[in-house]
Design a protein around this motif. Structure first.
Motif, mmCIF file in Angstrom:
data_model
loop_
_atom_site.group_PDB
_atom_site.id
_atom_site.type_symbol
_atom_site.label_atom_id
_atom_site.label_comp_id
_atom_site.label_asym_id
_atom_site.label_seq_id
_atom_site.Cartn_x
_atom_site.Cartn_y
_atom_site.Cartn_z
ATOM 1 N N GLN A 394 0.836 -1.201 0.000
ATOM 2 C CA GLN A 394 0.000 0.000 0.000
ATOM 3 C C GLN A 394 0.870 1.250 0.000
ATOM 4 O O GLN A 394 0.575 2.229 -0.683
ATOM 5 C CB GLN A 394 -0.884 -0.007 1.247
ATOM 6 C CG GLN A 394 -1.896 -1.140 1.258
ATOM 7 C CD GLN A 394 -2.772 -1.088 2.497
ATOM 8 O OE1 GLN A 394 -2.287 -0.816 3.602
ATOM 9 N NE2 GLN A 394 -4.059 -1.337 2.330
ATOM 10 N N ASP A 445 5.602 -1.317 7.341
ATOM 11 C CA ASP A 445 6.269 -1.951 8.484
ATOM 12 C C ASP A 445 6.686 -3.378 8.151
ATOM 13 O O ASP A 445 7.603 -3.923 8.772
ATOM 14 C CB ASP A 445 5.384 -1.913 9.744
ATOM 15 C CG ASP A 445 3.941 -2.287 9.488
ATOM 16 O OD1 ASP A 445 3.444 -2.066 8.359
ATOM 17 O OD2 ASP A 445 3.277 -2.815 10.401
ATOM 18 N N SER A 447 7.688 -4.443 4.827
ATOM 19 C CA SER A 447 8.801 -4.361 3.878
ATOM 20 C C SER A 447 10.108 -3.928 4.523
ATOM 21 O O SER A 447 11.174 -4.455 4.189
ATOM 22 C CB SER A 447 8.472 -3.374 2.762
ATOM 23 O OG SER A 447 7.315 -3.751 2.074
ATOM 24 N N TYR A 474 0.053 -4.280 9.819
ATOM 25 C CA TYR A 474 -0.356 -5.362 8.926
ATOM 26 C C TYR A 474 0.591 -5.419 7.735
ATOM 27 O O TYR A 474 1.248 -4.431 7.416
ATOM 28 C CB TYR A 474 -1.739 -5.073 8.329
ATOM 29 C CG TYR A 474 -2.916 -5.328 9.209
ATOM 30 C CD1 TYR A 474 -3.310 -6.625 9.551
ATOM 31 C CD2 TYR A 474 -3.694 -4.252 9.660
ATOM 32 C CE1 TYR A 474 -4.435 -6.842 10.328
ATOM 33 C CE2 TYR A 474 -4.815 -4.470 10.436
ATOM 34 C CZ TYR A 474 -5.185 -5.765 10.776
ATOM 35 O OH TYR A 474 -6.294 -5.980 11.539
ATOM 36 N N LEU A 495 0.928 -8.116 11.685
ATOM 37 C CA LEU A 495 2.345 -7.980 12.053
ATOM 38 C C LEU A 495 2.562 -7.477 13.461
ATOM 39 O O LEU A 495 3.630 -7.657 14.023
ATOM 40 C CB LEU A 495 3.016 -6.963 11.129
ATOM 41 C CG LEU A 495 3.396 -7.357 9.723
ATOM 42 C CD1 LEU A 495 4.019 -6.150 9.036
ATOM 43 C CD2 LEU A 495 4.387 -8.510 9.711
HETATM 44 C C1 LIG Z 1 9.521 -10.306 -1.254
HETATM 45 C C2 LIG Z 1 8.049 -10.203 -1.274
HETATM 46 N N1 LIG Z 1 7.302 -11.084 -0.565
HETATM 47 C C3 LIG Z 1 5.951 -11.003 -0.593
HETATM 48 C C4 LIG Z 1 5.314 -10.069 -1.324
HETATM 49 C C5 LIG Z 1 3.799 -10.017 -1.380
HETATM 50 N N2 LIG Z 1 3.311 -8.749 -0.810
HETATM 51 C C6 LIG Z 1 2.942 -7.717 -1.568
HETATM 52 S S1 LIG Z 1 2.469 -6.375 -0.671
HETATM 53 C C7 LIG Z 1 2.734 -7.193 0.765
HETATM 54 C C8 LIG Z 1 2.485 -6.512 2.070
HETATM 55 C C9 LIG Z 1 3.408 -5.384 2.320
HETATM 56 O O1 LIG Z 1 3.267 -4.982 3.649
HETATM 57 P P1 LIG Z 1 3.982 -3.708 4.235
HETATM 58 O O2 LIG Z 1 5.390 -3.671 3.825
HETATM 59 O O3 LIG Z 1 3.695 -3.628 5.687
HETATM 60 O O4 LIG Z 1 3.294 -2.516 3.442
HETATM 61 P P2 LIG Z 1 1.789 -1.979 3.417
HETATM 62 O O5 LIG Z 1 1.070 -2.708 2.325
HETATM 63 O O6 LIG Z 1 1.199 -2.219 4.762
HETATM 64 O O7 LIG Z 1 1.971 -0.542 3.100
HETATM 65 C C10 LIG Z 1 3.170 -8.500 0.528
HETATM 66 C C11 LIG Z 1 3.444 -9.494 1.577
HETATM 67 C C12 LIG Z 1 6.127 -9.181 -2.067
HETATM 68 N N3 LIG Z 1 5.614 -8.239 -2.861
HETATM 69 N N4 LIG Z 1 7.466 -9.256 -2.007
#
Ligand SMILES: Cc1ncc(C[n+]2csc(CCOP(=O)(O)OP(=O)(O)O)c2C)c(N)n1
Lengths: 584, 164
Positions: A394, A445, A447, A474, A495
Motif C-alpha cells: 500500500q 512496516d 517491507s 499489517y 504484524l
Molecule cells: C519479497 C516479497 N514477498 C511477498 C510479497 C507479497 N506482498 C505484496 S504487498 C505485501 C504486504 C506489504 O506490507 P507492508 O510492507 O507492511 O506494506 P503496506 O502494504 O502495509 O503498506 C506483501 C506481503 C512481495 N511483494 N514481495
C-alpha cells in the motif's frame, strides 16, 4: 602498449575506464583477489552493504537515480545466489546493471566444490546476458561488452562470473575501444515511414492520449515527451515506472493508470481514440482486462524492444527505437505539417472528470490517514531536490498516487517484480548517486523488515536517507486483498505483535528515530525529522485498516473501479452533454 | 501448426541452452532439434521444429532475437526450403527375412551399414514422411533400436541470397 597484470587488476582498470565511481560489494574467499585490487583504486569508492540483496538493490537504486552504472561484486555460491532477487528485479524493470560474481577455480568447476553454484545457469532467465569468463585475456572485452549491453537497447542486468584462476591469472592488458557483437544491434532511430504515419494519426486525433512508461526515462526522452504533449495538447498518463517522465504539476498530466489509478485517469484511457504508448509494456497491472483496455483507440506503440510490440495488445503503428529520437521525429513531422491541436473539448472533458472523480480518502478523527502522511511529505519537500523511493504494498501505491514529481529519475520503486525490501537499499544507492538530493524511502512496516540491516551501511557511510514507515501493523496490501476478496480472514497478515520498536531500532544503528502517533504532530515532526542531517527513521502510526482506492479487481476492466468517490463505475455517471461534445 | 526455425548463432558454449530454455520457459515442446557448425567455424546453425500457432511463434522468434548470441532466425516455409533427417534403424532380421528387409531398404535408397546374427542396421536420410514410411514398414519385423538426428533444413537457393 599493453602491460602484463592480473585479471583482478584488469577488472579494476576496466571499471575505471568505464568511469565507474562507486561499487557495491560483499567479499568472500574467491572474491578476495578482486577486493584486494580494488583496495588500491583512487577512483572507485567501494561500499559494503550488509547483505548481497542489499548490494544489488543499491546498484539498482543508483542506476535509477543517475542513469549510470555502479557495479555490484559478490563472492561465489551463497553470495551469488543472494543476488537473484535483485537481478530479477532489475531485469523486470529494465535497469542497467553489471554484476560480478566470483567463482571457484576452473579446476573444480562443476564438482559441487565448496561455495560453488552454477550462477550463469541460474540467472539465464533473469539477466539480459551473462558470461562465464574462462581466460583472463578475455576479461577486458567481456567487461566492455557487458557495460555496452547493459546500458543500450532495452537496458538490463548483465552478470559476469569470474573463476578465481581468472582473477589471479595474468594477461596483457589493453582496454578495447569498441565492441564486436554481430548478434546485438539494437534499432534506435525509428522507421521514418512509421513516424510519418504516426504523426498523421496524431494530427487528426480528437481524443489522443500519451501513455508513457519507464522506457521514456531509460531512453532519455522526457524533454521530447513534453514537447509533443504541449505542441498537440495531448494529455499524458504515466505508469508506475514512468513516474517523473512528465511533470506532475502540468495541466496535461492526468495521473497513473491501472489497478490503483484514479478514476479520471482510467476513464480517459477507456475513451481515447488514439493511444500513443511510449516505452510501456502493457503490463496487466495497468491494462486490467485487455479486451476493454483502450478499446476505442487506434494504438501507436513506440518501444526499443521489438518483442514488446504486439505482445499483449495488437498495435496499429509499431515504431521500434529509442524514445528520444522517435518523439523528436514526431514533433518534427507535426511542426513541418503545421498540425494544430484539436483536443480542446477532450482536455476540458478530462478536467471535468478530474474534478468529479478525484483521488480521495476519508480521515477519521484522532487517526492519521496514510495518504495524509504522503501528502505532507510531498508538500514539505516540493521545493527541494528530492528522490522518492518506496517499498512494496500500500505504501508504494499511496506514494505513487500522492506525490508530485517534476524531474526524471526522482522516483525509485520496484515495478515489475514488486520486491518488498527493495526500498531501503535502493534509496541508499540513490543517495550515493545523488548526494545533492533529499532521499526518502516511503515504507511499510512489513517491507522495511526485509532489508533493515542496510541501516548499518547508511550509518557507516554517511548516507543520509530518510525512512518514513506507514506503520499499520499489517502486511497492508495483503490485508486489503483479504478484506475485499477473502471474507476478512486475515491469515498471516497481522504484524503488530512481531514488530520491533522502530525508534529503538534506529537508536541501535545510530540513526535518529521519531515516532508519530498524534495527527496534530504529523507535519511538525515530519518537518523536523526530514531536516535532520544523517539517516532518520520516522515511524508513523497510521489508520490500520485503510485500503488503497480506487481499485480495479484483478482481471477486471479498468473503468470499473471499487471504492473512492463516487462508488459506482464511472461510466454510469458521466455528463451526457459533455460526452456528446467530445464525441462530436 | 509445425514451424521449422533455422537459427544462426555464435558458436560459443551455453548458446544452445539459452535458445532451448526460451522454448521451455513458455511451455513449448520441441519436436526436433539439430545443431552443428556452419561454413563459418565461428557460427552454428540450430534447426528447431516446434508445434505452435502463429502468434506465439512470432513472440518466440522476437525473444530469440533478443539473445545476444543469436545472429539470424528464419521461420522456414516448407515450400521454399529443403530439409533432411538421418535415421539409424536396427531391425530384427532372422536369416530368412533378411532379404525382404534389404529390398525395402533398397526401395528407399537406404544403406545397410551393419549385419548382425539376428539384426540389420540401416541408415536412411530423407524427409520426415519418407522416414516415417520406412519406420512403419520395419515395425512389422520389429525395431530393436532407433536413433534420429532431428531435422536439418536450409532455405532454397534464391531465398538465401536475398536474405543476405
Ligand atoms: C519479497 C516479497 N514477498 C511477498 C510479497 C507479497 N506482498 C505484496 S504487498 C505485501 C504486504 C506489504 O506490507 P507492508 O510492507 O507492511 O506494506 P503496506 O502494504 O502495509 O503498506 C506483501 C506481503 C512481495 N511483494 N514481495
Amino acid at each position: 602498449m599493453s602491460e602484463r597484470i592480473t585479471g583482478a587488476e584488469a577488472l579494476v582498470r576496466c571499471l575505471e575506464a568505464e568511469g565507474v565511481d562507486t561499487l557495491f560489494g560483499y567479499p568472500g574467499g574467491v572474491a578476495l583477489p578482486i577486493f584486494d585490487a580494488l583496495y588500491d583504486s583512487k577512483q572507485i569508492r567501494t561500499i559494503l552493504p550488509r547483505h548481497e540483496q542489499g548490494v544489488v538493490h543499491a546498484s539498482d537504486g543508483y542506476a535509477r537515480a543517475t542513469g549510470r552504472i555502479a557495479p555490484a561484486l559478490v563472492t561465489s555460491g551463497p553470495g551469488a545466489t543472494n543476488t537473484i532477487t535483485g537481478l530479477a528485479n532489475a531485469y523486470m524493470d529494465s535497469i542497467p546493471m553489471v554484476v560480478f560474481t566470483a567463482q571457484v577455480s576452473q579446476a573444480v568447476l562443476g564438482t559441487d566444490a565448496f561455495q560453488e553454484s552454477d550462477i550463469t545457469g541460474i540467472t539465464l532467465p533473469i539477466t539480459k546476458h551473462n558470461y562465464l569468463v574462462k581466460d583472463p585475456a578475455d576479461l577486458p572485452a567481456v567487461i566492455k561488452e557487458a557495460f555496452h549491453i547493459a546500458s543500450t537497447g532495452r537496458p538490463g542486468p548483465v552478470l559476469i562470473d569470474l573463476p578465481i584462476d581468472v582473477s589471479r591469472g595474468e594477461l596483457d592488458f589493453e582496454y578495447p575501444e569498441t565492441v564486436h557483437l554481430p548478434g546485438y544491434k539494437p534499432t534506435t532511430k525509428g522507421h521514418s515511414r512509421q513516424i510519418k504515419q504516426a504523426a498523421g494519426l496524431i494530427a487528426k486525433a480528437r481524443r489522443p492520449l500519451l501513455y508513457a512508461g519507464g522506457g521514456v526515462l531509460a531512453g532519455e526522452g522526457t524533454k521530447e515527451l513534453k514537447e509533443l504533449a504541449e505542441l498537440m495538447q495531448i494529455p499524458v498518463v504515466t505508469t508506475l515506472m514512468g513516474k517523473g517522465a512528465f511533470p506532475e504539476d502540468h495541466h496535461l498530466w492526468i495521473g497513473m493508470p491501472g489497478m490503483h489509478g484514479a478514476k479520471y485517469t482510467n476513464y480517459t484511457i477507456t475513451e481515447t481514440d488514439l493511444l500513443i504508448a511510449v516505452g510501456v509494456r502493457f503490463d496487466d497491472r495497468v491494462t486490467g482486462k485487455l479486451s476493454s483496455f483502450a478499446s476505442k483507440a487506434k494504438i501507436i506503440h513506440i518501444d526499443v524492444d521489438p518483442a514488446e510490440i504486439g505482445k499483449n495488445k495488437a498495435v496499429d503503428v509499431p515504431i521500434v527505437g529509442d524514445a528520444k529520437p522517435i518523439l523528436a521525429g514526431l514533433v518534427g513531422e507535426l511542426r513541418k505539417s503545421a498540425a494544430d491541436p484539436k483536443t480542446e473539448a477532450w482536455v476540458r472533458a478530462i478536467d471535468d472528470w478530474r474534478k468529479q472523480f478525484p483521488l480521495h480518502y476519508h480521515t477519521v478523527e484522532g487517526h492519521i490517514a496514510p495518504e495524509t502522511v504522503v501528502q505532507v511529505i510531498d508538500k514539505l519537500t516540493m521545493k527541494q531536490k528530492r528522490v522518492i523511493c518506496t517499498e512494496v504494498g500500500q505504501n508504494q501505491m499511496w506514494a505513487c498516487q500522492y506525490t508530485h514529481l517534476t524531474e526524471p529519475r526522482t522516483w525509485v520503486s520496484s515495478g515489475g517484480l514488486g520486491t518488498m525490501g527493495f526500498g531501503l537499499p535502493a534509496a541508499m544507492g540513490a543517495a550515493v548517486g545523488r548526494p545533492d538530493h533529499l532521499v526518502i524511502d516511503i515504507a511499510g512496516d512489513g517491507s522495511i523488515q526485509m532489508n533493515s540491516q542496510e541501516m548499518a551501511t547508511c550509518k557507516i557511510n554517511d548516507i543520509p536517507v530518510k525512512v518514513v514507515i506507514l506503520n499499520n501493523g499489517y502486511l497492508g496490501m495483503v490485508r486489503q486483498w483479504q478484506e475485499l476478496f477473502y471474507d476478512r480472514r486475515y491469515a498471516s497478515s497481522v504484524l503488530d505483535q512481531m514488530c520491533p520498536d522502530f525508534v529503538k531500532l534506529a537508536d541501535a544503528y545510530g540513526w535518529k528515530g521519531y515516532r508519530i502517533t498524534d495527527p496534530a504532530d504529523l507535519e511538525k515532526t515530519l518537518k523536523k525529522a526530514l531536516a535532520e542531517d544523517g539517516p532518520v527513521m520516522i515511524d508513523v502510526h497510521v489508520e490500520r485498516e485503510e485500503c488503497v482506492f480506487p481499485m480495479v479487481a484483478p482481471g477486471g476492466s479498468i473503468d470499473e473501479m471499487l471504492g473512492g468517490v463516487p462508488g459506482a463505475p464511472v461510466s454510469d455517471m458521466l455528463d451526457d452533454d459533455l460526452l456528446e461534445e467530445v464525441w462530436e | 501448426m509445425k514451424h521449422t526455425l533455422s537459427v544462426l548463432v555464435e558458436n560459443k558454449s551455453g548458446v544452445l541452452t539459452r535458445v532451448t530454455s526460451l522454448f521451455a520457459r513458455r511451455g513449448f515442446n520441441i519436436d526436433s532439434l539439430a545443431v552443428g557448425p556452419t561454413e563459418d567455424p565461428t557460427l552454428s546453425r540450430i534447426t528447431i521444429v516446434v508445434s505452435a500457432e502463429d502468434t506465439p511463434i512470432e513472440q518466440i522468434t522476437k525473444q530469440l532475437h533478443k539473445l545476444i548470441n543469436v545472429i539470424k532466425i528464419q521461420d522456414l516455409d516448407p515450400a521454399e526450403s529443403i530439409d533432411r533427417e538421418l535415421v539409424l534403424f536396427k531391425v530384427n532380421a532372422t536369416p530368412e527375412r533378411r532379404h525382404e528387409i534389404i529390398e525395402i531398404a533398397n526401395v528407399f535408397r537406404a544403406k545397410i551399414i551393419d549385419v548382425g546374427r539376428n539384426s540389420l542396421t540401416i541408415e536412411a536420410t530423407g524427409s520426415t514422411d519418407k522416414l516415417q514410411a520406412m519406420e512403419d514398414l520395419f515395425r512389422a519385423y520389429g525395431i530393436k533400436e532407433l536413433a534420429r538426428t532431428g531435422k536439418i533444413a536450409l532455405a532454397r537457393g534464391s531465398r538465401d541470397s536475398e536474405a543476405r
